[in-house]
Scaffold this motif. Structure first.
Motif, PDB file in Angstrom:
ATOM      1  N   GLN A 133      57.399  25.154  53.491  1.00  0.00           N
ATOM      2  CA  GLN A 133      58.269  24.547  53.182  1.00  0.00           C
ATOM      3  C   GLN A 133      59.627  26.023  53.401  1.00  0.00           C
ATOM      4  OE1 GLN A 133      59.356  20.933  50.830  1.00  0.00           O
ATOM      5  NE2 GLN A 133      57.250  21.279  50.351  1.00  0.00           N
ATOM      6  N   ASN A 134      59.347  26.877  53.236  1.00  0.00           N
ATOM      7  CA  ASN A 134      59.225  28.623  52.880  1.00  0.00           C
ATOM      8  C   ASN A 134      60.273  28.680  51.321  1.00  0.00           C
ATOM      9  OD1 ASN A 134      59.425  29.151  55.524  1.00  0.00           O
ATOM     10  ND2 ASN A 134      60.609  27.370  55.827  1.00  0.00           N
ATOM     11  N   PHE A 135      59.733  28.195  51.056  1.00  0.00           N
ATOM     12  CA  PHE A 135      59.729  28.373  49.362  1.00  0.00           C
ATOM     13  C   PHE A 135      59.074  29.745  48.925  1.00  0.00           C
ATOM     14  CE2 PHE A 135      61.603  23.881  48.663  1.00  0.00           C
ATOM     15  CZ  PHE A 135      62.248  23.986  48.079  1.00  0.00           C
ATOM     16  N   ASP A 136      59.711  30.510  47.751  1.00  0.00           N
ATOM     17  CA  ASP A 136      58.215  31.557  47.154  1.00  0.00           C
ATOM     18  C   ASP A 136      58.089  30.840  46.625  1.00  0.00           C
ATOM     19  OD1 ASP A 136      57.817  33.946  47.236  1.00  0.00           O
ATOM     20  OD2 ASP A 136      60.409  35.157  46.428  1.00  0.00           O
ATOM     21  N   CYS A 137      56.732  31.023  46.546  1.00  0.00           N
ATOM     22  CA  CYS A 137      55.553  30.622  45.263  1.00  0.00           C
ATOM     23  C   CYS A 137      55.103  31.917  44.566  1.00  0.00           C
ATOM     24  CB  CYS A 137      54.845  29.568  45.417  1.00  0.00           C
ATOM     25  SG  CYS A 137      55.502  28.271  46.170  1.00  0.00           S
ATOM     26  N   PHE A 138      54.740  31.496  43.349  1.00  0.00           N
ATOM     27  CA  PHE A 138      53.125  32.967  42.640  1.00  0.00           C
ATOM     28  C   PHE A 138      52.483  32.057  41.989  1.00  0.00           C
ATOM     29  CE2 PHE A 138      52.989  36.177  39.276  1.00  0.00           C
ATOM     30  CZ  PHE A 138      51.647  36.007  39.636  1.00  0.00           C
ATOM     31  N   LEU A 139      51.930  32.273  42.361  1.00  0.00           N
ATOM     32  CA  LEU A 139      50.468  31.396  41.399  1.00  0.00           C
ATOM     33  C   LEU A 139      49.789  32.522  41.073  1.00  0.00           C
ATOM     34  CD1 LEU A 139      48.480  28.685  40.917  1.00  0.00           C
ATOM     35  CD2 LEU A 139      47.626  28.696  42.857  1.00  0.00           C
ATOM     36  N   PRO A 140      49.660  33.039  40.037  1.00  0.00           N
ATOM     37  CA  PRO A 140      48.920  33.979  39.524  1.00  0.00           C
ATOM     38  C   PRO A 140      46.902  32.975  39.578  1.00  0.00           C
ATOM     39  CG  PRO A 140      50.445  33.400  37.601  1.00  0.00           C
ATOM     40  CD  PRO A 140      50.180  32.489  38.900  1.00  0.00           C
ATOM     41  N   MET A 141      46.216  34.516  39.780  1.00  0.00           N
ATOM     42  CA  MET A 141      44.638  34.578  39.870  1.00  0.00           C
ATOM     43  C   MET A 141      44.152  35.171  39.579  1.00  0.00           C
ATOM     44  SD  MET A 141      44.887  31.770  41.984  1.00  0.00           S
ATOM     45  CE  MET A 141      43.197  30.962  42.573  1.00  0.00           C
ATOM     46  N   HIS A 142      43.225  34.490  39.065  1.00  0.00           N
ATOM     47  CA  HIS A 142      41.221  36.034  38.671  1.00  0.00           C
ATOM     48  C   HIS A 142      40.263  35.672  38.895  1.00  0.00           C
ATOM     49  CE1 HIS A 142      41.138  33.525  34.723  1.00  0.00           C
ATOM     50  NE2 HIS A 142      41.899  32.663  35.241  1.00  0.00           N
ATOM     51  N   PRO A 143      39.495  37.038  38.773  1.00  0.00           N
ATOM     52  CA  PRO A 143      38.296  36.550  39.178  1.00  0.00           C
ATOM     53  C   PRO A 143      37.058  36.030  37.846  1.00  0.00           C
ATOM     54  CG  PRO A 143      38.772  38.631  38.918  1.00  0.00           C
ATOM     55  CD  PRO A 143      40.090  37.801  38.951  1.00  0.00           C
ATOM     56  N   MET A 144      36.583  34.896  37.999  1.00  0.00           N
ATOM     57  CA  MET A 144      35.637  34.703  36.903  1.00  0.00           C
ATOM     58  C   MET A 144      34.284  34.080  37.125  1.00  0.00           C
ATOM     59  SD  MET A 144      37.532  32.906  34.060  1.00  0.00           S
ATOM     60  CE  MET A 144      36.762  31.762  33.436  1.00  0.00           C
ATOM     61  N   MET A 145      33.301  34.080  36.304  1.00  0.00           N
ATOM     62  CA  MET A 145      32.038  33.839  36.842  1.00  0.00           C
ATOM     63  C   MET A 145      31.535  32.143  36.660  1.00  0.00           C
ATOM     64  SD  MET A 145      30.354  36.540  37.915  1.00  0.00           S
ATOM     65  CE  MET A 145      29.226  36.022  37.830  1.00  0.00           C
ATOM     66  N   ARG A 146      31.476  31.567  37.087  1.00  0.00           N
ATOM     67  CA  ARG A 146      31.028  30.341  37.095  1.00  0.00           C
ATOM     68  C   ARG A 146      29.718  29.527  37.101  1.00  0.00           C
ATOM     69  NH1 ARG A 146      35.042  28.221  33.422  1.00  0.00           N
ATOM     70  NH2 ARG A 146      36.894  28.718  33.795  1.00  0.00           N
ATOM     71  N   LYS A 147      29.192  28.502  36.471  1.00  0.00           N
ATOM     72  CA  LYS A 147      28.096  28.488  36.680  1.00  0.00           C
ATOM     73  C   LYS A 147      28.149  27.741  37.852  1.00  0.00           C
ATOM     74  CE  LYS A 147      23.924  27.489  34.292  1.00  0.00           C
ATOM     75  NZ  LYS A 147      23.256  26.859  33.413  1.00  0.00           N
ATOM     76  N   ARG A 148      27.606  27.305  39.158  1.00  0.00           N
ATOM     77  CA  ARG A 148      27.374  26.544  40.234  1.00  0.00           C
ATOM     78  C   ARG A 148      25.729  26.014  40.932  1.00  0.00           C
ATOM     79  NH1 ARG A 148      32.851  27.299  42.256  1.00  0.00           N
ATOM     80  NH2 ARG A 148      33.992  26.674  40.601  1.00  0.00           N
ATOM     81  N   SER A 149      25.836  24.615  40.273  1.00  0.00           N
ATOM     82  CA  SER A 149      24.566  24.577  40.868  1.00  0.00           C
ATOM     83  C   SER A 149      22.936  25.474  40.127  1.00  0.00           C
ATOM     84  CB  SER A 149      23.737  24.898  42.693  1.00  0.00           C
ATOM     85  OG  SER A 149      24.568  24.331  43.262  1.00  0.00           O
ATOM     86  N   GLY A 150      22.961  25.580  39.045  1.00  0.00           N
ATOM     87  CA  GLY A 150      22.251  26.406  38.139  1.00  0.00           C
ATOM     88  C   GLY A 150      22.537  27.924  38.113  1.00  0.00           C
ATOM     89  N   LYS A 151      23.561  28.610  38.861  1.00  0.00           N
ATOM     90  CA  LYS A 151      23.567  29.771  39.348  1.00  0.00           C
ATOM     91  C   LYS A 151      25.239  30.236  38.890  1.00  0.00           C
ATOM     92  CE  LYS A 151      19.430  30.469  42.740  1.00  0.00           C
ATOM     93  NZ  LYS A 151      19.056  31.505  43.616  1.00  0.00           N
ATOM     94  N   PHE A 152      25.180  31.132  38.948  1.00  0.00           N
ATOM     95  CA  PHE A 152      26.309  31.826  38.072  1.00  0.00           C
ATOM     96  C   PHE A 152      26.966  32.830  39.604  1.00  0.00           C
ATOM     97  CE2 PHE A 152      25.177  31.415  33.491  1.00  0.00           C
ATOM     98  CZ  PHE A 152      26.147  30.612  33.216  1.00  0.00           C
ATOM     99  N   CYS A 153      28.456  32.265  39.864  1.00  0.00           N
ATOM    100  CA  CYS A 153      28.868  32.946  40.772  1.00  0.00           C
ATOM    101  C   CYS A 153      30.481  33.361  40.441  1.00  0.00           C
ATOM    102  CB  CYS A 153      28.604  31.922  42.446  1.00  0.00           C
ATOM    103  SG  CYS A 153      29.784  30.327  41.689  1.00  0.00           S
ATOM    104  N   ARG A 154      30.789  34.544  41.405  1.00  0.00           N
ATOM    105  CA  ARG A 154      32.396  34.803  41.265  1.00  0.00           C
ATOM    106  C   ARG A 154      33.238  33.621  41.566  1.00  0.00           C
ATOM    107  NH1 ARG A 154      34.965  40.767  41.926  1.00  0.00           N
ATOM    108  NH2 ARG A 154      36.679  40.319  41.592  1.00  0.00           N
ATOM    109  N   VAL A 155      34.081  33.958  41.214  1.00  0.00           N
ATOM    110  CA  VAL A 155      35.432  32.765  41.756  1.00  0.00           C
ATOM    111  C   VAL A 155      36.528  32.920  40.823  1.00  0.00           C
ATOM    112  CG1 VAL A 155      33.951  30.523  41.978  1.00  0.00           C
ATOM    113  CG2 VAL A 155      35.005  30.746  39.531  1.00  0.00           C
ATOM    114  N   VAL A 156      37.394  32.736  42.003  1.00  0.00           N
ATOM    115  CA  VAL A 156      38.614  33.034  41.926  1.00  0.00           C
ATOM    116  C   VAL A 156      39.353  31.542  41.529  1.00  0.00           C
ATOM    117  CG1 VAL A 156      41.225  33.664  42.501  1.00  0.00           C
ATOM    118  CG2 VAL A 156      38.643  35.324  43.621  1.00  0.00           C
ATOM    119  N   GLU A 157      39.928  31.955  40.485  1.00  0.00           N
ATOM    120  CA  GLU A 157      41.038  30.458  39.941  1.00  0.00           C
ATOM    121  C   GLU A 157      42.157  30.763  39.294  1.00  0.00           C
ATOM    122  OE1 GLU A 157      38.344  29.166  36.084  1.00  0.00           O
ATOM    123  OE2 GLU A 157      36.939  28.218  38.069  1.00  0.00           O
ATOM    124  N   PRO A 158      43.651  29.604  39.289  1.00  0.00           N
ATOM    125  CA  PRO A 158      44.971  30.376  38.560  1.00  0.00           C
ATOM    126  C   PRO A 158      44.322  30.846  37.262  1.00  0.00           C
ATOM    127  CG  PRO A 158      44.641  27.712  39.631  1.00  0.00           C
ATOM    128  CD  PRO A 158      43.129  28.543  39.564  1.00  0.00           C
TER     129      PRO A 158
END
Length: 164
Positions: free
Chosen positions: A24-49
């Motif tokens: 809708q042409n609004f200027d938005c900012f959603l700060p994100m940061h990398p994290m390690m999360r456990k998925r299916s028994g393994k840890f993987c890098r994800v980027v979350e708000p």
């Protein structure tokens, strides 16, 4: 003159809200940061708000505020005494600088030194331990109290979990 405001989003819909507001042409900012999360028994890098449920929007006096509230993923514009509160430009610029620095960096460690954890696998299952150090992304050295003596043991990261 434009200013930044805080928008509260519906649970797990901050990225959706950002997408629809930008469409809708609004200027938005959603700060994100990398994290390690456990998925299916393994840890993987994800980027979350950085701030789950919140994003920032830049509006001026001519912006249509009503469409913001009806945008998918948006719960409300944060306000006090019925007035939306301005977030200073210095805060937004500082957050943007921090997020830019974190883009290529290593994610936050999963476990920190001194943290209490529960062993979830192996012969020490269901015992509490204290994290001594992390050895890379896959292993961690724990201090385990056995027979009134603290013993260091090394376990894979997937064999422990944070205490609740």
């Amino acid at each position: 003159m434009s200013a930044w405001y805080l928008v509260q989003c519906k649970p797990r819909e901050a990225e959706r809200a950002q997408e629809h507001l930008q469409n809708q042409n609004f200027d938005c900012f959603l700060p994100m940061h990398p994290m390690m999360r456990k998925r299916s028994g393994k840890f993987c890098r994800v980027v979350e708000p950085l701030f789950p449920y919140y994003l920032f929007i830049n509006l001026d006096e001519f912006s249509n505020w009503r469409v913001i509230r009806s945008t998918r993923g948006v719960a409300r514009v944060v306000s006090f005494n019925g007035q939306p509160q301005i977030v200073s430009d210095e805060i937004i610029e500082g957050l943007k600088r921090q997020c830019a620095q974190l883009d290529g960096s290593a994610p936050e460690p999963i476990f920190t030194s001194g943290e209490r954890v529960m062993i979830t696998e192996g012969c020490f299952k269901d015992l509490e331990a204290i994290v001594q150090t992390a050895r890379g992304d896959e292993r961690v050295v724990l201090l385990l109290n056995l027979l009134n003596r603290t013993q260091p043991i090394t376990l894979p990261v997937h064999a422990i979990s944070k205490m609740r």
